[in-house]
Design a protein around this motif. Structure first.
Motif, PDB file in Angstrom:
ATOM      1  N   ASN A  16       0.799  -1.228   0.000  1.00 31.46           N
ATOM      2  CA  ASN A  16       0.000   0.000   0.000  1.00 31.46           C
ATOM      3  C   ASN A  16       0.830   1.275   0.000  1.00 31.46           C
ATOM      4  O   ASN A  16       0.284   2.360  -0.140  1.00 31.46           O
ATOM      5  N   GLN A  17       2.134   1.152   0.218  1.00 31.59           N
ATOM      6  CA  GLN A  17       3.059   2.279   0.171  1.00 31.59           C
ATOM      7  C   GLN A  17       2.831   3.311   1.267  1.00 31.59           C
ATOM      8  O   GLN A  17       2.964   4.514   1.036  1.00 31.59           O
ATOM      9  N   GLY A  36       2.369   2.439  11.042  1.00 29.52           N
ATOM     10  CA  GLY A  36       2.126   3.137  12.302  1.00 29.52           C
ATOM     11  C   GLY A  36       1.233   4.353  12.138  1.00 29.52           C
ATOM     12  O   GLY A  36       0.219   4.491  12.806  1.00 29.52           O
ATOM     13  N   CYS A  37       1.591   5.219  11.200  1.00 28.26           N
ATOM     14  CA  CYS A  37       0.851   6.482  11.051  1.00 28.26           C
ATOM     15  C   CYS A  37       0.032   6.561   9.770  1.00 28.26           C
ATOM     16  O   CYS A  37      -0.759   7.476   9.603  1.00 28.26           O
ATOM     17  N   TYR A  38       0.247   5.622   8.854  1.00 28.99           N
ATOM     18  CA  TYR A  38      -0.477   5.543   7.584  1.00 28.99           C
ATOM     19  C   TYR A  38      -0.108   6.644   6.589  1.00 28.99           C
ATOM     20  O   TYR A  38      -0.820   6.863   5.617  1.00 28.99           O
ATOM     21  N   ARG A  39       1.019   7.325   6.830  1.00 30.85           N
ATOM     22  CA  ARG A  39       1.477   8.311   5.849  1.00 30.85           C
ATOM     23  C   ARG A  39       2.352   7.634   4.798  1.00 30.85           C
ATOM     24  O   ARG A  39       3.027   6.649   5.070  1.00 30.85           O
ATOM     25  N   THR A  40       2.364   8.222   3.598  1.00 36.04           N
ATOM     26  CA  THR A  40       3.271   7.768   2.549  1.00 36.04           C
ATOM     27  C   THR A  40       4.662   8.329   2.835  1.00 36.04           C
ATOM     28  O   THR A  40       4.831   9.237   3.665  1.00 36.04           O
ATOM     29  N   ALA A  81      -5.283  18.172   6.010  1.00 35.60           N
ATOM     30  CA  ALA A  81      -5.776  17.388   4.879  1.00 35.60           C
ATOM     31  C   ALA A  81      -5.152  15.990   4.876  1.00 35.60           C
ATOM     32  O   ALA A  81      -5.834  15.000   4.620  1.00 35.60           O
ATOM     33  N   VAL A  82      -3.863  15.908   5.185  1.00 35.75           N
ATOM     34  CA  VAL A  82      -3.195  14.607   5.256  1.00 35.75           C
ATOM     35  C   VAL A  82      -3.797  13.780   6.383  1.00 35.75           C
ATOM     36  O   VAL A  82      -4.097  12.595   6.201  1.00 35.75           O
ATOM     37  N   ILE A  83      -4.015  14.373   7.529  1.00 34.03           N
ATOM     38  CA  ILE A  83      -4.578  13.647   8.664  1.00 34.03           C
ATOM     39  C   ILE A  83      -5.961  13.095   8.322  1.00 34.03           C
ATOM     40  O   ILE A  83      -6.292  11.955   8.668  1.00 34.03           O
ATOM     41  N   GLY A 142      -9.012   7.664   6.672  1.00 33.25           N
ATOM     42  CA  GLY A 142      -9.595   6.755   5.683  1.00 33.25           C
ATOM     43  C   GLY A 142      -8.702   5.551   5.430  1.00 33.25           C
ATOM     44  O   GLY A 142      -9.193   4.424   5.317  1.00 33.25           O
ATOM     45  N   ARG A 143      -7.409   5.782   5.346  1.00 32.03           N
ATOM     46  CA  ARG A 143      -6.475   4.668   5.137  1.00 32.03           C
ATOM     47  C   ARG A 143      -6.532   3.690   6.307  1.00 32.03           C
ATOM     48  O   ARG A 143      -6.521   2.479   6.113  1.00 32.03           O
TER      49      ARG A 143
END
Length: 60
Positions: free
Chosen positions: A19-20, A24-28, A45-47, A52-53
């Motif tokens: 998923n890239q 832990g934080c679900y950020r790319t 916006a990222v948060i 959703g991720r």
């Protein structure tokens, strides 16, 4: 540069290669690397995207 919004980092820094994003934080990688340069609106916006991720990952 505005640092009012804290990083969502959880200290679990392991990338999900399918998923890239970080497990832990679900950020790319791009979001992690650019966090310090983002303004608060971008960070928020990222948060929102991370929520959703996380929901999708929990569905499994």
């Amino acid at each position: 540069m505005n640092n009012d919004v804290p990083s969502p980092c959880t200290g679990v820094c392991t990338m999900d290669l399918d998923n890239q994003y970080c497990l832990g934080c679900y950020r790319t990688r791009h979001e992690i690397g650019g966090w310090a340069l983002m303004g608060n609106k971008e960070k928020i916006a990222v948060i929102k995207e991370l929520r959703g991720r996380r929901r999708e990952a929990e569905k499994g």
